[in-house]
Design a protein around this motif. Sequence first.
Motif, PDB file in Angstrom:
ATOM      1  N   VAL A  45       0.843  -1.204   0.000  1.00 35.87           N
ATOM      2  CA  VAL A  45       0.000   0.000   0.000  1.00 35.87           C
ATOM      3  C   VAL A  45       0.877   1.252   0.000  1.00 35.87           C
ATOM      4  N   VAL A  46       1.874   1.265   0.873  1.00 34.55           N
ATOM      5  CA  VAL A  46       2.770   2.421   0.964  1.00 34.55           C
ATOM      6  C   VAL A  46       3.527   2.626  -0.353  1.00 34.55           C
ATOM      7  N   ALA A  47       3.993   1.544  -0.943  1.00 36.91           N
ATOM      8  CA  ALA A  47       4.725   1.645  -2.214  1.00 36.91           C
ATOM      9  C   ALA A  47       3.843   2.243  -3.305  1.00 36.91           C
ATOM     10  N   LEU A  48       2.608   1.798  -3.394  1.00 36.32           N
ATOM     11  CA  LEU A  48       1.697   2.344  -4.398  1.00 36.32           C
ATOM     12  C   LEU A  48       1.450   3.830  -4.141  1.00 36.32           C
ATOM     13  N   TYR A  49       1.236   4.182  -2.893  1.00 30.99           N
ATOM     14  CA  TYR A  49       0.994   5.581  -2.544  1.00 30.99           C
ATOM     15  C   TYR A  49       2.200   6.450  -2.916  1.00 30.99           C
ATOM     16  N   ILE A  50       3.381   6.018  -2.531  1.00 30.06           N
ATOM     17  CA  ILE A  50       4.585   6.806  -2.831  1.00 30.06           C
ATOM     18  C   ILE A  50       4.803   6.903  -4.332  1.00 30.06           C
ATOM     19  N   GLU A  51       4.626   5.794  -5.030  1.00 35.43           N
ATOM     20  CA  GLU A  51       4.774   5.798  -6.491  1.00 35.43           C
ATOM     21  C   GLU A  51       3.787   6.773  -7.136  1.00 35.43           C
ATOM     22  N   ALA A  52       2.554   6.753  -6.682  1.00 40.22           N
ATOM     23  CA  ALA A  52       1.532   7.626  -7.264  1.00 40.22           C
ATOM     24  C   ALA A  52       1.790   9.090  -6.938  1.00 40.22           C
ATOM     25  N   ARG A  53       2.241   9.365  -5.724  1.00 46.22           N
ATOM     26  CA  ARG A  53       2.442  10.747  -5.305  1.00 46.22           C
ATOM     27  C   ARG A  53       3.727  11.361  -5.859  1.00 46.22           C
ATOM     28  N   THR A  54       4.722  10.537  -6.169  1.00 46.98           N
ATOM     29  CA  THR A  54       5.986  11.088  -6.654  1.00 46.98           C
ATOM     30  C   THR A  54       6.146  10.958  -8.160  1.00 46.98           C
ATOM     31  N   GLY A  55       5.386  10.101  -8.782  1.00 43.76           N
ATOM     32  CA  GLY A  55       5.504   9.914 -10.217  1.00 43.76           C
ATOM     33  C   GLY A  55       4.688  10.941 -10.960  1.00 43.76           C
ATOM     34  N   GLU A  56       3.562  10.511 -11.439  1.00 42.43           N
ATOM     35  CA  GLU A  56       2.687  11.382 -12.217  1.00 42.43           C
ATOM     36  C   GLU A  56       1.746  12.196 -11.333  1.00 42.43           C
ATOM     37  N   ARG A  57       1.981  12.164 -10.048  1.00 38.07           N
ATOM     38  CA  ARG A  57       1.150  12.897  -9.085  1.00 38.07           C
ATOM     39  C   ARG A  57      -0.329  12.541  -9.255  1.00 38.07           C
ATOM     40  N   VAL A  58      -0.600  11.258  -9.176  1.00 39.68           N
ATOM     41  CA  VAL A  58      -1.962  10.758  -9.289  1.00 39.68           C
ATOM     42  C   VAL A  58      -2.771  11.217  -8.083  1.00 39.68           C
ATOM     43  N   ARG A  59      -3.958  11.657  -8.327  1.00 40.86           N
ATOM     44  CA  ARG A  59      -4.885  12.015  -7.258  1.00 40.86           C
ATOM     45  C   ARG A  59      -5.850  10.855  -7.078  1.00 40.86           C
ATOM     46  N   PHE A  60      -5.910  10.358  -5.871  1.00 42.26           N
ATOM     47  CA  PHE A  60      -6.858   9.293  -5.568  1.00 42.26           C
ATOM     48  C   PHE A  60      -8.217   9.923  -5.295  1.00 42.26           C
ATOM     49  N   ASP A  61      -9.277   9.275  -5.775  1.00 39.75           N
ATOM     50  CA  ASP A  61     -10.596   9.781  -5.409  1.00 39.75           C
ATOM     51  C   ASP A  61     -10.949   9.237  -4.022  1.00 39.75           C
ATOM     52  N   ASP A  62     -12.056   9.717  -3.476  1.00 39.94           N
ATOM     53  CA  ASP A  62     -12.432   9.347  -2.105  1.00 39.94           C
ATOM     54  C   ASP A  62     -12.602   7.838  -1.943  1.00 39.94           C
ATOM     55  N   ALA A  63     -13.228   7.207  -2.903  1.00 35.92           N
ATOM     56  CA  ALA A  63     -13.454   5.764  -2.816  1.00 35.92           C
ATOM     57  C   ALA A  63     -12.131   4.995  -2.829  1.00 35.92           C
ATOM     58  N   GLU A  64     -11.192   5.437  -3.651  1.00 33.37           N
ATOM     59  CA  GLU A  64      -9.884   4.782  -3.698  1.00 33.37           C
ATOM     60  C   GLU A  64      -9.148   4.932  -2.368  1.00 33.37           C
TER      61      GLU A  64
END
Length: 130
Positions: A45-64
């Motif tokens: 979970v942490v790896a996915l979060y860090i990858e998303a936040r530092t890569g393409e700066r993916v914004r998670f929606d509320d459900a995600e």
Amino acid sequence: MSGVSDRIETLAERARRDRETFEPPPDPPDEEAAMRYLTEGVGDVVALYIEARTGERVRFDDAEFVLLERALNDWFELYAACYGSDLDAAFTVREVAELVVETHSIREAALLLTRIPERDQRESWRHPDD
């Protein structure tokens, strides 16, 4: 980042399955299982979060975010149960990720957040190289 939603759903499903199939250790602690929940659960979970936040700066929606944090906290609760402890985990992905980045250790982050294992159980918990 393509497929983030699918990856989140996969993590959530794995956490649900782990929770449903969990059997408490007959003689806690089960440190091997605890570390599996940390590395293959919380760590993913942490790896996915860090990858998303530092890569393409993916914004998670509320459900995600709800799915991610439920999976994260399910795995923290299973981690605690492996030590014979009950934990009502309510950590955010961000706080866990920040601690992992700061400490460079998923185990140290878990200890700081949960206080599990208790002090008397820590000697066997620590790896000689830590």
